[in-house]
Design a protein around this motif. Structure first.
Motif, PDB file in Angstrom:
ATOM      1  N   GLU A 249      60.253  33.841  42.086  1.00  0.00           N
ATOM      2  CA  GLU A 249      59.848  32.975  43.191  1.00  0.00           C
ATOM      3  C   GLU A 249      59.572  31.553  42.691  1.00  0.00           C
ATOM      4  N   ARG A 250      59.922  30.578  43.502  1.00  0.00           N
ATOM      5  CA  ARG A 250      59.637  29.176  43.209  1.00  0.00           C
ATOM      6  C   ARG A 250      58.405  28.765  44.006  1.00  0.00           C
ATOM      7  N   VAL A 251      57.404  28.215  43.325  1.00  0.00           N
ATOM      8  CA  VAL A 251      56.184  27.794  43.998  1.00  0.00           C
ATOM      9  C   VAL A 251      55.792  26.396  43.518  1.00  0.00           C
ATOM     10  N   VAL A 252      54.999  25.734  44.345  1.00  0.00           N
ATOM     11  CA  VAL A 252      54.489  24.404  44.014  1.00  0.00           C
ATOM     12  C   VAL A 252      52.999  24.520  43.748  1.00  0.00           C
ATOM     13  N   TYR A 253      52.565  23.932  42.636  1.00  0.00           N
ATOM     14  CA  TYR A 253      51.130  23.775  42.386  1.00  0.00           C
ATOM     15  C   TYR A 253      50.825  22.299  42.613  1.00  0.00           C
ATOM     16  N   ASP A 254      50.050  22.024  43.650  1.00  0.00           N
ATOM     17  CA  ASP A 254      49.706  20.644  44.003  1.00  0.00           C
ATOM     18  C   ASP A 254      48.292  20.344  43.518  1.00  0.00           C
ATOM     19  N   ILE A 255      48.192  19.464  42.548  1.00  0.00           N
ATOM     20  CA  ILE A 255      46.904  19.141  41.950  1.00  0.00           C
ATOM     21  C   ILE A 255      45.978  18.397  42.932  1.00  0.00           C
ATOM     22  N   LYS A 256      46.515  17.973  44.074  1.00  0.00           N
ATOM     23  CA  LYS A 256      45.685  17.278  45.070  1.00  0.00           C
ATOM     24  C   LYS A 256      44.520  18.156  45.515  1.00  0.00           C
ATOM     25  N   ASP A 257      44.708  19.464  45.452  1.00  0.00           N
ATOM     26  CA  ASP A 257      43.638  20.379  45.856  1.00  0.00           C
ATOM     27  C   ASP A 257      42.466  20.357  44.883  1.00  0.00           C
ATOM     28  N   ASN A 258      42.642  19.755  43.730  1.00  0.00           N
ATOM     29  CA  ASN A 258      41.587  19.660  42.732  1.00  0.00           C
ATOM     30  C   ASN A 258      40.921  18.286  42.713  1.00  0.00           C
ATOM     31  N   LEU A 259      41.337  17.400  43.599  1.00  0.00           N
ATOM     32  CA  LEU A 259      40.792  16.044  43.608  1.00  0.00           C
ATOM     33  C   LEU A 259      39.502  15.965  44.424  1.00  0.00           C
ATOM     34  N   PHE A 260      38.579  15.189  43.946  1.00  0.00           N
ATOM     35  CA  PHE A 260      37.321  14.931  44.650  1.00  0.00           C
ATOM     36  C   PHE A 260      37.611  13.918  45.756  1.00  0.00           C
ATOM     37  N   HIS A 261      37.350  14.316  47.003  1.00  0.00           N
ATOM     38  CA  HIS A 261      37.631  13.494  48.189  1.00  0.00           C
ATOM     39  C   HIS A 261      39.091  13.045  48.238  1.00  0.00           C
ATOM     40  N   GLY A 262      39.963  13.830  47.623  1.00  0.00           N
ATOM     41  CA  GLY A 262      41.385  13.518  47.646  1.00  0.00           C
ATOM     42  C   GLY A 262      41.763  12.271  46.877  1.00  0.00           C
ATOM     43  N   LEU A 263      40.827  11.769  46.046  1.00  0.00           N
ATOM     44  CA  LEU A 263      41.074  10.500  45.368  1.00  0.00           C
ATOM     45  C   LEU A 263      41.036  10.560  43.848  1.00  0.00           C
ATOM     46  N   ILE A 264      40.059  11.276  43.323  1.00  0.00           N
ATOM     47  CA  ILE A 264      39.883  11.257  41.868  1.00  0.00           C
ATOM     48  C   ILE A 264      39.716  12.670  41.319  1.00  0.00           C
ATOM     49  N   LEU A 265      40.019  12.791  40.058  1.00  0.00           N
ATOM     50  CA  LEU A 265      39.859  14.068  39.378  1.00  0.00           C
ATOM     51  C   LEU A 265      38.589  13.987  38.532  1.00  0.00           C
ATOM     52  N   LYS A 266      37.643  14.859  38.831  1.00  0.00           N
ATOM     53  CA  LYS A 266      36.421  14.912  38.025  1.00  0.00           C
ATOM     54  C   LYS A 266      36.679  15.886  36.877  1.00  0.00           C
ATOM     55  N   GLU A 267      36.607  15.391  35.656  1.00  0.00           N
ATOM     56  CA  GLU A 267      36.969  16.199  34.495  1.00  0.00           C
ATOM     57  C   GLU A 267      36.152  17.487  34.411  1.00  0.00           C
ATOM     58  N   LYS A 268      34.852  17.395  34.550  1.00  0.00           N
ATOM     59  CA  LYS A 268      34.005  18.583  34.407  1.00  0.00           C
ATOM     60  C   LYS A 268      34.382  19.652  35.446  1.00  0.00           C
TER      61      LYS A 268
END
Length: 170
Positions: free
Chosen positions: A26-45
């Motif tokens: 199967e081909r799937v997409v992992y969208d890192i947007k779901d890991n963004l804080f308020h859809g804007l930034i990535l909090k490392e911790k």
């Protein structure tokens, strides 16, 4: 009544079906947007905690395209961290969309073709099938096989389009 003879089956034609080279997973997409804080930034911790706790086995045998569909700046290491978790589960993964995934998988599959198996052969590169094969794959397989084959055709053994025939003095 005369017996029907299958001249195609008796011919020296070798068929190469690019469809068979593709991994069926199967081909799937992992969208890192779901890991963004308020859809804007990535909090490392928070991201590191997610990566550590997530059940990556859900990607077992799958082919994964890693993207960020949000207009955000994501550090390169975040994609690399995802890759480190997918490595032990996914069949294949790339940074890019599903088209990039297909292209990378096809390029890898074509790279594994041993051109010596087709030395001096009359090769038919199978055309229509149940899985769409991108045009670039046909061009790439031509590049790989042209130096070794005696002829290359496209289509089906019973109805081919001639593409290349080695000159007699070569």
């Amino acid at each position: 009544m005369s017996e029907l003879i299958n001249k195609v089956a008796q011919s020296a034609l070798v068929t190469l079906n690019l469809e068979e080279l593709l991994h069926p997973g199967e081909r799937v997409v992992y969208d890192i947007k779901d890991n963004l804080f308020h859809g804007l930034i990535l909090k490392e911790k928070d991201f590191r905690a997610f990566v550590k706790e997530n059940d990556w086995s859900q990607y077992a045998g799958k082919n994964v395209a890693i993207i960020c569909s949000a207009d955000a700046i994501v550090p390169t290491w975040a994609y690399m961290l995802l890759a480190s978790k997918l490595q032990n589960h996914a069949n294949y993964y790339v940074f890019g969309d599903l088209e990039a995934l297909e292209q990378a998988m096809m390029q890898e599959a074509i790279a594994k073709i041993d051109p010596e198996e087709y030395r001096d052969a009359k090769v038919v590169i199978k055309g229509c099938g149940s899985i769409p094969v991108p045009t670039y794959a046909y061009v790439e397989v031509m590049r790989k096989l042209l130096p070794v084959t005696s002829s290359l055709m496209y289509g089906e053994p019973c109805s081919t389009v001639p593409l290349y025939k080695k000159p007699k003095n070569a």
